[in-house]
Design a protein around this motif. Structure first.
Motif, mmCIF file in Angstrom:
data_model
loop_
_atom_site.group_PDB
_atom_site.id
_atom_site.type_symbol
_atom_site.label_atom_id
_atom_site.label_comp_id
_atom_site.label_asym_id
_atom_site.label_seq_id
_atom_site.Cartn_x
_atom_site.Cartn_y
_atom_site.Cartn_z
ATOM 1 N N LYS A 200 12.220 3.010 12.850
ATOM 2 C CA LYS A 200 11.385 3.089 11.451
ATOM 3 C C LYS A 200 11.750 4.154 10.713
ATOM 4 O O LYS A 200 11.002 4.499 9.608
ATOM 5 N N LYS A 202 12.245 8.721 10.467
ATOM 6 C CA LYS A 202 11.337 9.793 10.916
ATOM 7 C C LYS A 202 10.238 9.814 10.421
ATOM 8 O O LYS A 202 9.102 10.369 10.792
ATOM 9 N N ASP A 203 9.896 9.343 8.940
ATOM 10 C CA ASP A 203 8.553 9.156 8.516
ATOM 11 C C ASP A 203 8.119 7.691 8.779
ATOM 12 O O ASP A 203 7.142 7.293 7.972
ATOM 13 N N GLY A 204 8.951 6.653 9.643
ATOM 14 C CA GLY A 204 8.378 5.552 9.868
ATOM 15 C C GLY A 204 8.431 4.706 8.495
ATOM 16 O O GLY A 204 7.646 3.402 8.591
ATOM 17 N N LYS A 205 9.021 4.872 7.435
ATOM 18 C CA LYS A 205 9.004 3.951 6.230
ATOM 19 C C LYS A 205 10.390 3.396 5.853
ATOM 20 O O LYS A 205 10.609 2.653 4.840
ATOM 21 N N TYR A 215 4.899 -3.542 6.354
ATOM 22 C CA TYR A 215 3.969 -3.635 7.229
ATOM 23 C C TYR A 215 3.438 -5.048 7.759
ATOM 24 O O TYR A 215 3.119 -5.229 8.999
ATOM 25 N N THR A 218 5.948 -6.786 10.283
ATOM 26 C CA THR A 218 5.947 -6.276 11.755
ATOM 27 C C THR A 218 4.468 -6.790 12.342
ATOM 28 O O THR A 218 4.118 -6.995 13.414
ATOM 29 N N PHE A 232 2.057 3.970 17.501
ATOM 30 C CA PHE A 232 2.918 5.423 17.700
ATOM 31 C C PHE A 232 3.696 4.894 18.774
ATOM 32 O O PHE A 232 3.527 5.637 19.705
ATOM 33 N N ASN A 234 7.572 5.456 20.545
ATOM 34 C CA ASN A 234 8.697 6.156 20.422
ATOM 35 C C ASN A 234 9.712 5.648 21.250
ATOM 36 O O ASN A 234 9.477 5.340 22.667
ATOM 37 N N PRO A 269 10.813 7.086 16.121
ATOM 38 C CA PRO A 269 9.822 6.202 16.204
ATOM 39 C C PRO A 269 10.230 4.885 15.887
ATOM 40 O O PRO A 269 11.317 4.491 15.352
ATOM 41 N N ASP A 271 9.486 0.396 16.575
ATOM 42 C CA ASP A 271 8.818 -0.934 17.017
ATOM 43 C C ASP A 271 9.602 -1.612 18.008
ATOM 44 O O ASP A 271 10.672 -1.847 17.947
#
Length: 329
Positions: A200, A202-205, A215, A218, A232, A234, A269, A271
């Motif tokens: 994802k 480092k910033d999940g985006k 989003y 997923t 959250f 990891n 981070p 999924d």
């Protein structure tokens, strides 16, 4: 089909026929070995003849240039000409013909998948699995979904226990749009050990901003059970008292991270795909963009961690043969 009819078929096709006989009784050898175009024309002709013979509610049925056309009589004529029992029988016959057609299309596609295989596992396919598969497969009419079910059948024949009963139940309720979303997201899957995950950033985006995996995509796969729940999550490379390495793979590229002793735990981070998601990934060849792989490498690299890559040449059991030397990102 008798045993003598299996002469000349490859072991994978013989095993397919044995599995079919467990699940639905029989299927003709000529049907299995027809090529796709011939098989489609052949099956439509058989359906046309069957409907013509059994559906009294049809005025006219024609087959021309691989197209089937039906002309039915109007409702008043049906009421006048057919009894309730006859109409019920016609409806039941039609439903059974459609179920049979679905099974034959899926098994034909599975046969095409197995034609290029020379050997398969000698382990038999579980009879309960076979029964459940054909119970579900007979209701699959969408062509794209039939392709998925055919690949599952071929995969289970090649290596039994590849697809669990839970996964069959999940796929049974999978819509075409949901399957397309899974295929869209699955190309970004990264394998480590026996599991797959989505990086994802480092910033999940990163998936949303760079590759249009939002989003909603997923979240949908989480809702239907293909991605594990958890906002959250990891992936961790744990601190070790000695030098170590972590290996990540896609369909074509291997990433190798060499980590010095006592390097603090590294977290990314992610999924994570569920057990059923991991099983369905066998139907896909994840091949994410190189920039995506570089972003993974950049998130791991440090003075204590070196990350290189190579192109996969072959899988040999649990080992990977790849190009040399390893390359820098």
């Amino acid at each position: 089909m008798e045993i003598k009819d299996l002469t000349g078929l490859s072991e994978p096709l013989k095993k397919l026929i044995e599995v079919i006989s467990q699940g639905v009784g029989a299927l003709s050898k000529p049907y299995l070995i027809r090529k796709t175009a011939d098989a489609k024309a052949y099956e439509i002709k058989v359906i046309a003849e069957s409907i013509k013979a059994n559906q009294k509610s049809l005025k006219q049925i024609d087959y021309n240039e691989e197209k089937l056309s039906l002309a039915s009589i109007d409702g008043e004529s049906i009421k006048a000409e057919l009894s309730l029992e006859e109409r019920t029988k016609n409806r039941t016959d039609f439903k059974q013909q459609k179920k049979q057609k679905n099974i034959e299309v899926i098994t034909q596609k599975a046969a095409e998948q197995l034609e290029s295989e020379s050997t398969v596992s000698e382990e038999p396919v579980d009879e309960d699995w076979t029964t459940r598969f054909f119970d579900y497969a007979e209701d699959i009419s969408n062509e794209e979904m039939q392709e998925i079910w055919a690949r599952i059948l071929a995969g289970e024949i090649k290596q039994p226990r590849s697809y669990s009963l839970r996964t069959l139940e999940l796929i049974r309720n999978l819509s075409k749009d949901e399957a397309n979303t899974f295929m869209k997201v699955a190309k970004f899957a990264i394998k480590s050990g026996d599991s797959h995950f989505l990086f994802k950033g480092k910033d999940g985006k990163i998936l949303n901003e760079e590759y249009n995996i939002n989003y909603g995509d997923t979240a949908l796969l989480t809702e239907i059970g293909l991605i594990q729940p958890g906002a959250f999550v990891n992936y961790q490379i744990l601190q070790q008292p000695q030098d170590s390495q972590s290996v990540f793979t896609t369909d074509k590229i291997i990433l190798i991270a060499k980590i010095k002793a006592n390097t603090p735990t590294i977290t990314m981070p992610v999924d994570v795909f569920s057990k059923s998601g991991n099983e369905l990934l066998k139907l896909v060849s994840p091949n994410p963009p190189f920039d995506y792989l570089k972003a993974i490498a950049d998130s791991i690299k440090s003075d204590n961690v070196e990350v290189k890559y190579a192109y996969i040449m072959a899988w040999e059991g649990n080992s990977i043969r790849h190009t040399q030397p390893l390359l820098d990102f």
